[in-house]
Design an enzyme around this catalytic site. Structure first.
Site, short mmCIF file in Angstrom:
data_model
loop_
_atom_site.label_atom_id
_atom_site.label_comp_id
_atom_site.label_asym_id
_atom_site.label_seq_id
_atom_site.Cartn_x
_atom_site.Cartn_y
_atom_site.Cartn_z
N LYS A 28 1.07 -1.10 -0.14
CA LYS A 28 -0.02 -0.06 0.03
C LYS A 28 0.81 1.30 0.01
CE LYS A 28 -3.21 -2.45 2.79
NZ LYS A 28 -3.84 -2.59 4.18
N GLY A 29 0.62 2.23 -0.98
CA GLY A 29 1.26 3.45 -0.66
C GLY A 29 0.63 4.53 -0.28
N GLY A 31 2.75 7.70 -0.59
CA GLY A 31 3.69 8.77 -1.00
C GLY A 31 2.88 10.02 -1.53
N GLU A 32 1.73 10.10 -1.86
CA GLU A 32 1.26 11.34 -2.19
C GLU A 32 0.91 12.22 -1.44
OE1 GLU A 32 -0.57 8.46 -2.56
OE2 GLU A 32 0.18 7.82 -4.54
#
Length: 66
Positions: A28-29, A31-32
């Site tokens: 799961k990311g 980063g935004e």
């Protein structure tokens, strides 16, 4: 005005978790989330440098009245 030195320290915790239902890599990311204020900061820096407030993205050189 708070500055970077006023922010509390942040501890990053990495969990050994894999979820193949999310995507093939099983990750799961987030980063935004760190980039939310980037556009506003750049536009504000342009305003302080030129005195021109830009309110539309993307910022282009043609938008500046030189």
């Amino acid at each position: 005005m708070p500055v970077n030195a006023d922010a509390p320290s942040v501890e990053v915790i990495l969990l050994a978790e894999q979820d193949d239902h999310i995507n093939p890599a099983g990750v799961k990311g987030l980063g935004e989330l760190g980039n939310v204020g980037t556009n506003a900061a750049i536009c504000n820096a342009i305003f302080h440098a030129t005195g021109q407030r830009l309110r539309e993205l993307p910022v282009r050189l043609e938008q500046l009245e030189i």
